[in-house]
Scaffold this active site. Structure first.
Site, short mmCIF file in Angstrom:
data_model
loop_
_atom_site.label_atom_id
_atom_site.label_comp_id
_atom_site.label_asym_id
_atom_site.label_seq_id
_atom_site.Cartn_x
_atom_site.Cartn_y
_atom_site.Cartn_z
N TYR A 157 3.11 1.11 6.73
CA TYR A 157 3.69 0.68 5.34
C TYR A 157 3.62 1.88 4.33
CZ TYR A 157 3.86 -2.37 1.28
OH TYR A 157 4.34 -3.15 0.22
N ILE A 210 11.13 -6.18 5.26
CA ILE A 210 10.07 -7.00 5.01
C ILE A 210 10.04 -7.42 3.66
CG2 ILE A 210 7.36 -7.19 5.21
CD1 ILE A 210 7.57 -5.39 7.67
N THR A 232 1.79 -9.78 -0.53
CA THR A 232 2.39 -10.90 -1.07
C THR A 232 1.16 -11.93 -0.86
OG1 THR A 232 4.57 -9.85 -0.81
CG2 THR A 232 4.44 -12.57 -1.25
N LYS A 244 7.59 0.04 7.15
CA LYS A 244 7.97 -0.60 5.93
C LYS A 244 8.19 0.58 4.70
CE LYS A 244 6.99 -4.21 2.77
NZ LYS A 244 6.09 -5.26 2.22
#
Length: 302
Positions: A144, A215, A54, A172
């Site tokens: 992740y 998250i 992001t 995540k």
């Protein structure tokens, strides 16, 4: 070891992966970034994530990445909040160097490290990659897992093996849906290992299945309601959690109608919270229609 990590790095609740605001001349808007970080924490976020997808980390140069990390580190240091920083690389040696650089900021509590993208090693190679990184990292790792970006699907057994590594605190989880492996993983987590939702629209069902939090990029918006949802599931209040979860999922779906973080930046700019809606190529600014759709979904939350 697991207990020490859990005490130092609270993985419950909502962690917001901050956008990188830009000025009208294309520079990082450091003051706006600092204000956003404070706003997230004021609204109930547990922690901040710097240099995630992001943040357009791939579009920032080294000096800009350092600036973003430094701003977030300062805010989290002042607020006593956990800071996670995106780090790593598709190659193990380069990932080691990236993690070593985090020692410049003592406020960093964890590193968010993507399963090696594009390379597509076997599951055993992914495990060896993270075992090597965990052994040398100055902070605990959050794996992740995002197979629709990395091209590397991993089953529940492989994910559980990653979670069992010393120095790996959590994951995540952005599997692109909820399937058999999701249920199997959350039904039998390694000790001291937490799962954080990474697909915003699936936050509520993942919390119901046992995820500790999320998250979530869309938690820039209605941050307090996301924190409320996490607390409701943690307290077993399904009657409160279900309708709120559905409403937030609708807003999140609208926020991802175009490549992230274009729509989020459009909304934040419309709200006067960042100076421009600009993103860096190859991303393009969001359409007015997408921004209005998110604004309508936010209005429906009120």
């Amino acid at each position: 070891m697991a207990q020490d990590i859990a005490e130092a790095l609270p993985l419950h609740g909502i962690h917001v992966p901050l956008v990188t605001p830009f000025t009208s001349t294309g520079e990082v808007a450091a003051e706006a970034l600092e204000a956003l970080a404070h706003e997230m924490l004021d609204a109930g976020a547990t922690g901040i994530v710097a240099l995630g997808t992001t943040a357009e980390a791939a579009g920032l140069d080294e000096a800009e990445r350092d600036l973003v990390t430094g701003v977030c580190a300062r805010v989290c240091g002042e607020r006593g909040a956990p800071l996670t920083v995106g780090a790593g690389s598709g190659g193990t040696r380069a990932a080691e160097a990236s993690l070593a650089g985090l020692t410049r900021w003592p406020q960093v509590r964890a590193a968010l490290v993507t399963v090696p993208p594009f390379v597509r090693p076997a599951a055993a190679g992914v495990l060896a990659h993270f075992a090597r990184l965990a052994a040398v990292s100055p902070v605990p790792l959050i794996v992740y897992h995002i197979p629709y970006r990395t091209g590397q699907p991993l089953d529940a057994a492989a994910l559980r093996a990653l979670g069992s590594l010393p120095g790996v605190a959590g994951m995540k989880y952005a599997g692109g849906g909820i399937g058999e492996d999701t249920v199997a993983l959350l039904g039998d987590l390694p000790a001291g290992f937490e799962v954080l939702a990474g697909d915003d629209v699936y936050l509520s069902p993942l919390l119901a299945l046992g995820a500790a939090g999320g998250i979530l990029a869309s938690a820039h918006l209605a941050t307090g309601r996301f924190a409320e949802l996490a607390a409701a599931w943690r307290e077993g209040d399904a009657e409160r959690a279900r309708p709120l979860g559905h409403a937030l999922a609708r807003m999140s779906a609208a926020a991802f109608a175009e490549p992230n973080p274009a729509v989020l930046k459009g909304v934040l700019h419309a709200q006067g919270r960042i100076p421009t809606p600009d993103v860096r190529l190859p991303l393009l600014p969001a359409s007015e229609e997408s921004v209005k759709a998110v604004t309508a979904a936010l209005d429906a939350l009120a």
